[in-house]
Scaffold this motif. Structure first.
Motif, PDB file in Angstrom:
ATOM      1  N   ALA A 133       0.853  -1.187   0.000  1.00  0.00           N
ATOM      2  CA  ALA A 133       0.000   0.000   0.000  1.00  0.00           C
ATOM      3  C   ALA A 133       0.888   1.236   0.000  1.00  0.00           C
ATOM      4  N   CYS A 134       0.713   2.094  -0.991  1.00  0.00           N
ATOM      5  CA  CYS A 134       1.551   3.284  -1.132  1.00  0.00           C
ATOM      6  C   CYS A 134       1.025   4.439  -0.294  1.00  0.00           C
ATOM      7  N   ASP A 135       1.941   5.080   0.403  1.00  0.00           N
ATOM      8  CA  ASP A 135       1.655   6.263   1.217  1.00  0.00           C
ATOM      9  C   ASP A 135       2.366   7.449   0.557  1.00  0.00           C
ATOM     10  N   PRO A 136       1.665   8.233  -0.276  1.00  0.00           N
ATOM     11  CA  PRO A 136       2.309   9.336  -0.991  1.00  0.00           C
ATOM     12  C   PRO A 136       2.668  10.502  -0.076  1.00  0.00           C
ATOM     13  N   ASP A 137       2.083  10.534   1.111  1.00  0.00           N
ATOM     14  CA  ASP A 137       2.366  11.641   2.028  1.00  0.00           C
ATOM     15  C   ASP A 137       3.744  11.504   2.653  1.00  0.00           C
ATOM     16  N   ILE A 176       6.153   2.765   0.976  1.00  0.00           N
ATOM     17  CA  ILE A 176       5.239   1.690   0.582  1.00  0.00           C
ATOM     18  C   ILE A 176       5.199   0.666   1.702  1.00  0.00           C
ATOM     19  N   TYR A 177       4.020   0.463   2.283  1.00  0.00           N
ATOM     20  CA  TYR A 177       3.852  -0.531   3.343  1.00  0.00           C
ATOM     21  C   TYR A 177       3.673  -1.913   2.725  1.00  0.00           C
ATOM     22  N   GLN A 178       4.177  -2.938   3.422  1.00  0.00           N
ATOM     23  CA  GLN A 178       4.070  -4.306   2.927  1.00  0.00           C
ATOM     24  C   GLN A 178       3.700  -5.249   4.070  1.00  0.00           C
ATOM     25  N   GLY A 215       8.440   7.501  -6.983  1.00  0.00           N
ATOM     26  CA  GLY A 215       7.935   7.440  -8.347  1.00  0.00           C
ATOM     27  C   GLY A 215       8.831   6.689  -9.303  1.00  0.00           C
ATOM     28  N   ASP A 216      10.017   6.247  -8.807  1.00  0.00           N
ATOM     29  CA  ASP A 216      10.950   5.501  -9.655  1.00  0.00           C
ATOM     30  C   ASP A 216      11.607   4.413  -8.812  1.00  0.00           C
ATOM     31  N   LEU A 217      11.018   3.235  -8.788  1.00  0.00           N
ATOM     32  CA  LEU A 217      11.533   2.154  -7.944  1.00  0.00           C
ATOM     33  C   LEU A 217      12.818   1.551  -8.483  1.00  0.00           C
ATOM     34  N   TYR A 219      -4.194   2.118   1.883  1.00  0.00           N
ATOM     35  CA  TYR A 219      -3.830   3.382   2.517  1.00  0.00           C
ATOM     36  C   TYR A 219      -4.823   4.472   2.149  1.00  0.00           C
ATOM     37  N   ARG A 220      -5.171   5.295   3.148  1.00  0.00           N
ATOM     38  CA  ARG A 220      -6.021   6.451   2.906  1.00  0.00           C
ATOM     39  C   ARG A 220      -5.829   7.483   4.013  1.00  0.00           C
ATOM     40  N   SER A 221      -5.595   8.717   3.625  1.00  0.00           N
ATOM     41  CA  SER A 221      -5.628   9.870   4.539  1.00  0.00           C
ATOM     42  C   SER A 221      -4.845   9.659   5.822  1.00  0.00           C
ATOM     43  N   GLY A 222      -3.592   9.234   5.692  1.00  0.00           N
ATOM     44  CA  GLY A 222      -2.733   9.109   6.858  1.00  0.00           C
ATOM     45  C   GLY A 222      -2.785   7.789   7.576  1.00  0.00           C
ATOM     46  N   THR A 223      -3.637   6.870   7.120  1.00  0.00           N
ATOM     47  CA  THR A 223      -3.785   5.581   7.797  1.00  0.00           C
ATOM     48  C   THR A 223      -3.633   4.437   6.804  1.00  0.00           C
TER      49      THR A 223
END
Length: 384
Positions: free
Chosen positions: A178-182, A186-188, A206-208, A257-261
């Motif tokens: 789950a990607c956290d852009p803030d 990336i959580y796994q 943006g570039d793994l 992931y959504r809004s900080g969580t």
């Protein structure tokens, strides 16, 4: 009395247990309690054997080993995790194949603006037990191998760019991402009884291809911290055993992931966790031992609607997709009949949020070749 039993007794006795969680709209009533769905009761099963709320309909998009519509493409066996991506006026749904011995991979179905299937194709092949994964903000699909030394593969939903193995994200029994852009991480999750919760910090967001740092969540009393994993390749010591004090989770599954969580599920204890990345706190958003008549068991893949609802698929249980509302009510949203030998996976909304996709991995036959991928359309709520 053991703490979980005490809390369950308190819930059954009618007292809400908040466990001292931070008071926000999405956490004030943690853990979620059994209640009435905002969509009402499930109706009689439709022609596809699916029970839905009033106003909703289902259709079969693809069947394993069968041609997808008029595309000429044969749909993969054992469909698992999936996601949707915008594609012009239409969209693409990608789906993993949880087949062993190099028989896994990822397929995609392309839709036009009206939801008609216009194409289907392979975007990853030759991999093993591609279980879940996650979409990235730069519109690629991370497909994760659920094996002891599994990799994360970055794939192109359009099928134009070749899939690439991202070694820096670690070798372990991957489940979801789950990607956290803030925080640009990336959580796994890890599907082991003593699995860990990881985050990957790309060198370049943006570039793994530029690599990065793999970390594991560590618990020291009530304090949480992130510690680098010394050897992400997990050989000779497994990643989950390299860092002292790593927080263990019983069978990590889906993540969203959504809004900080970051919400993620663990099948060994039927929990939905909420990692509050803003305050570095961990909460229990749902636990079947902490509500009366729990509707959700066998927690697996998880996704969310823009309005704030979470949708959690069951591996077993009553073959349901359950909803958890922002008011922390949990209830069935749909139920598949006649497929008790299967599991539900790949829950994902199209970009407009008015179509929900998911698969029954083994369908009516109970075998990998019997998988069925569905679409549900209806009046999904846009406001609370």
């Amino acid at each position: 009395m053991e703490r979980r039993n005490f809390l369950r007794a308190a819930v059954v006795g009618g007292t809400a247990v908040t466990l001292g969680f931070s008071v926000t709209r999405e956490s004030i009533a943690y853990p979620a309690q059994t209640g009435t769905s905002p969509y009402g009761a499930l109706q009689a099963a439709d022609a596809n054997g699916i029970q839905l709320p009033a106003g909703f309909t289902s259709r079969v998009i693809a069947r394993s080993t069968k041609t997808v519509g008029n595309t000429g493409y044969t749909w993969h066996s054992a469909p698992d995790g999936g996601a949707c991506f915008a594609d012009g006026a239409g969209w693409i749904y990608v789906s993993n194949s949880e087949m062993s011995s190099g028989g896994g991979g990822v397929s995609a179905v392309k839709f036009d603006a009206d939801g008609n299937v216009t194409g289907a194709y392979r975007i990853l092949a030759g991999t093993t037990r591609n279980c879940a994964g996650g979409p990235t903000p730069w519109n690629t699909w991370l497909s994760c191998e659920e094996t002891d030394f599994g990799y994360t593969w970055e794939t192109d939903p359009r099928g134009i760019n070749p899939a690439v193995r991202r070694d820096a994200m670690g070798q372990f029994k991957h489940e979801a991402a789950a990607c956290d852009p803030d925080r640009k991480v990336i959580y796994q999750t890890e599907d082991q009884p003593d699995g860990c919760f990881y985050r990957f910090i790309p060198t370049t967001w943006g570039d793994l291809s530029a690599g990065g740092t793999l970390q594991v969540l560590v618990e020291n009393g009530s304090a949480l911290s992130w510690v680098n994993v010394p050897d992400p390749d997990g050989n000779p010591t497994a990643t989950r055993k390299q860092v002292s004090g790593a927080k263990l989770f019983n069978g990590g599954e889906g993540a969203f992931y959504r809004s900080g969580t970051c919400y993620f599920t663990t099948k060994g204890d039927n929990r939905v966790w909420a990692y509050d990345a803003v305050n570095n706190q961990l909460h229990i958003a749902y636990d079947d031992n902490l509500t009366s008549n729990p509707p959700l068991t066998g927690v697996d893949n998880i996704t969310g609607a823009a309005v704030g609802d979470l949708y959690v698929a069951e591996d077993g249980g009553n073959m349901e997709v359950c909803i958890i509302t922002p008011d922390d009510v949990v209830a069935p949203f749909l139920r598949i009949n006649g497929q008790s030998g299967s599991e539900i996976a790949g829950v994902a909304f199209n970009p407009a949020g008015n179509r929900l996709y998911f698969s029954s991995q083994r369908g009516t036959t109970g075998t990998s070749s019997g998988g069925i991928t569905y679409e549900v359309t209806g009046p999904f709520r846009t406001t609370l």
